[in-house]
Design a protein around this motif. Structure first.
Motif, PDB file in Angstrom:
ATOM      1  N   UNK A 165       4.406  -4.518   4.421  1.00  0.00           N
ATOM      2  CA  UNK A 165       5.466  -3.505   4.529  1.00  0.00           C
ATOM      3  C   UNK A 165       6.580  -3.783   3.524  1.00  0.00           C
ATOM      4  N   UNK A 166       7.009  -5.038   3.446  1.00  0.00           N
ATOM      5  CA  UNK A 166       8.090  -5.392   2.516  1.00  0.00           C
ATOM      6  C   UNK A 166       7.659  -5.249   1.059  1.00  0.00           C
ATOM      7  N   UNK A 167       6.407  -5.606   0.760  1.00  0.00           N
ATOM      8  CA  UNK A 167       5.895  -5.371  -0.593  1.00  0.00           C
ATOM      9  C   UNK A 167       5.892  -3.873  -0.892  1.00  0.00           C
ATOM     10  N   UNK A 168       5.531  -3.088   0.121  1.00  0.00           N
ATOM     11  CA  UNK A 168       5.541  -1.635  -0.048  1.00  0.00           C
ATOM     12  C   UNK A 168       6.927  -1.082  -0.297  1.00  0.00           C
ATOM     13  N   UNK A 169       7.910  -1.612   0.416  1.00  0.00           N
ATOM     14  CA  UNK A 169       9.297  -1.193   0.182  1.00  0.00           C
ATOM     15  C   UNK A 169       9.708  -1.571  -1.238  1.00  0.00           C
ATOM     16  N   UNK A 170       9.345  -2.778  -1.654  1.00  0.00           N
ATOM     17  CA  UNK A 170       9.689  -3.221  -3.009  1.00  0.00           C
ATOM     18  C   UNK A 170       8.997  -2.325  -4.051  1.00  0.00           C
ATOM     19  N   UNK A 171       7.780  -1.895  -3.756  1.00  0.00           N
ATOM     20  CA  UNK A 171       7.067  -0.979  -4.646  1.00  0.00           C
ATOM     21  C   UNK A 171       7.810   0.354  -4.746  1.00  0.00           C
ATOM     22  N   UNK A 172       8.281   0.850  -3.608  1.00  0.00           N
ATOM     23  CA  UNK A 172       9.021   2.116  -3.598  1.00  0.00           C
ATOM     24  C   UNK A 172      10.329   1.994  -4.393  1.00  0.00           C
ATOM     25  N   UNK A 173      11.019   0.895  -4.199  1.00  0.00           N
ATOM     26  CA  UNK A 173      12.308   0.698  -4.870  1.00  0.00           C
ATOM     27  C   UNK A 173      12.123   0.470  -6.374  1.00  0.00           C
ATOM     28  N   UNK A 174      11.182  -0.394  -6.732  1.00  0.00           N
ATOM     29  CA  UNK A 174      11.016  -0.766  -8.142  1.00  0.00           C
ATOM     30  C   UNK A 174      10.166   0.223  -8.922  1.00  0.00           C
ATOM     31  N   UNK A 175       9.306   0.976  -8.201  1.00  0.00           N
ATOM     32  CA  UNK A 175       8.347   1.874  -8.850  1.00  0.00           C
ATOM     33  C   UNK A 175       7.489   1.122  -9.867  1.00  0.00           C
ATOM     34  N   UNK A 176       7.144  -0.132  -9.522  1.00  0.00           N
ATOM     35  CA  UNK A 176       6.390  -0.961 -10.451  1.00  0.00           C
ATOM     36  C   UNK A 176       5.278  -1.724  -9.743  1.00  0.00           C
ATOM     37  N   UNK A 177       4.060  -1.485 -10.208  1.00  0.00           N
ATOM     38  CA  UNK A 177       2.917  -2.254  -9.716  1.00  0.00           C
ATOM     39  C   UNK A 177       3.105  -3.737 -10.017  1.00  0.00           C
ATOM     40  N   UNK A 178       3.597  -4.056 -11.216  1.00  0.00           N
ATOM     41  CA  UNK A 178       3.712  -5.447 -11.636  1.00  0.00           C
ATOM     42  C   UNK A 178       4.690  -6.241 -10.775  1.00  0.00           C
ATOM     43  N   UNK A 179       5.719  -5.604 -10.286  1.00  0.00           N
ATOM     44  CA  UNK A 179       6.690  -6.280  -9.427  1.00  0.00           C
ATOM     45  C   UNK A 179       6.008  -6.762  -8.146  1.00  0.00           C
ATOM     46  N   UNK A 180       5.271  -5.874  -7.484  1.00  0.00           N
ATOM     47  CA  UNK A 180       4.618  -6.273  -6.225  1.00  0.00           C
ATOM     48  C   UNK A 180       3.430  -7.178  -6.474  1.00  0.00           C
ATOM     49  N   UNK A 181       2.718  -6.944  -7.559  1.00  0.00           N
ATOM     50  CA  UNK A 181       1.584  -7.808  -7.871  1.00  0.00           C
ATOM     51  C   UNK A 181       2.065  -9.231  -8.131  1.00  0.00           C
ATOM     52  N   UNK A 182       3.127  -9.379  -8.912  1.00  0.00           N
ATOM     53  CA  UNK A 182       3.636 -10.709  -9.230  1.00  0.00           C
ATOM     54  C   UNK A 182       4.200 -11.387  -7.978  1.00  0.00           C
ATOM     55  N   UNK A 183       4.887 -10.636  -7.134  1.00  0.00           N
ATOM     56  CA  UNK A 183       5.416 -11.206  -5.889  1.00  0.00           C
ATOM     57  C   UNK A 183       4.277 -11.683  -4.993  1.00  0.00           C
ATOM     58  N   UNK A 184       3.250 -10.854  -4.834  1.00  0.00           N
ATOM     59  CA  UNK A 184       2.086 -11.226  -4.022  1.00  0.00           C
ATOM     60  C   UNK A 184       1.433 -12.482  -4.590  1.00  0.00           C
ATOM     61  N   UNK A 185       1.241 -12.496  -5.904  1.00  0.00           N
ATOM     62  CA  UNK A 185       0.653 -13.664  -6.556  1.00  0.00           C
ATOM     63  C   UNK A 185       1.487 -14.913  -6.302  1.00  0.00           C
ATOM     64  N   UNK A 186       2.784 -14.833  -6.525  1.00  0.00           N
ATOM     65  CA  UNK A 186       3.647 -16.006  -6.392  1.00  0.00           C
ATOM     66  C   UNK A 186       3.644 -16.542  -4.959  1.00  0.00           C
ATOM     67  N   UNK A 187       3.683 -15.658  -3.979  1.00  0.00           N
ATOM     68  CA  UNK A 187       3.629 -16.084  -2.572  1.00  0.00           C
ATOM     69  C   UNK A 187       2.315 -16.809  -2.289  1.00  0.00           C
ATOM     70  N   UNK A 188       1.203 -16.180  -2.656  1.00  0.00           N
ATOM     71  CA  UNK A 188      -0.104 -16.797  -2.406  1.00  0.00           C
ATOM     72  C   UNK A 188      -0.258 -18.115  -3.161  1.00  0.00           C
TER      73      UNK A 188
END
Length: 190
Positions: free
Chosen positions: A156-179
């Motif tokens: 959900x939070x990644x989705x909110x960040x996607x909505x705010x940033x309008x960037x696939x790379x922002x959520x992809x990088x966040x997901x990667x860094x967390x994992x």
């Protein structure tokens, strides 16, 4: 399949079989994303989805990822160990990997999952639907309320960040860094 049976199956899998399943799953997700997106959702704005913005990646992804990892590590300290027992999957996947292999796996996982869940599903069906499906795909967490709620909230939070940033790379990088950070914690904790 009951919970005990799933745990037993994971423990009986060889390292090679487990990695094959992981890579096969990611292959299926990326095929679903590209093929499904192309066939069923031709109006997805691919050209804007993949615009790189270093400032957004740094400002959104890094603080968010550090906060998520911090909360996870805090919860691991204060909640019973059983709350985070995923049947030994994460331990088995990451414990004997090199840092480079962990980097590669978590990068691949983040790319494939975010492409499907944010790029396709959230773009077409919305934040809640994408987050619920994301949580359900992590089926081994269904019997663990803390893990299931965590993965839903993360999605959900990644989705909110996607909505705010309008960037696939922002959520992809966040997901990667967390994992990646949590996998390194698993790999090097003992």
């Amino acid at each position: 399949m009951n919970k005990l049976r799933q745990d037993e199956l994971i423990q009986k899998m060889t390292d090679r079989e487990l990695l094959l399943q992981l890579y096969l799953t990611q292959g299926i997700l990326i095929v679903l994303a590209f093929l499904g997106g192309w066939l069923f959702f031709p109006s997805i704005p691919w050209e804007t989805l993949f615009v790189w913005d270093t400032k957004k990646v740094i400002l959104y992804s890094i603080p968010f990822s550090i906060a998520v990892v911090g909360v996870d590590l805090f919860l691991m300290k204060v909640l019973p160990e059983s709350s985070f027992d995923d049947g030994g999957v994460n331990e088995k996947v990451f414990r004997n990997r090199t840092t480079f292999h962990i980097f590669w796996m978590t990068l691949l996982i983040a790319f494939c999952e975010e492409l499907l869940f944010r790029g396709i599903l959230q773009s077409k069906f919305g934040l809640i639907v994408a987050s619920v499906i994301f949580a359900l795909v992590h089926i081994r967490y269904l019997y663990k309320p803390v893990l299931f709620v965590s993965v839903f909230l993360l999605s959900f939070l990644l989705g909110v960040m996607f909505e705010v940033s309008q960037s696939f790379w922002v959520v992809m990088f966040a997901h990667f860094l967390i994992d990646f950070l949590l996998a390194l914690f698993i790999r090097y904790q003992k």
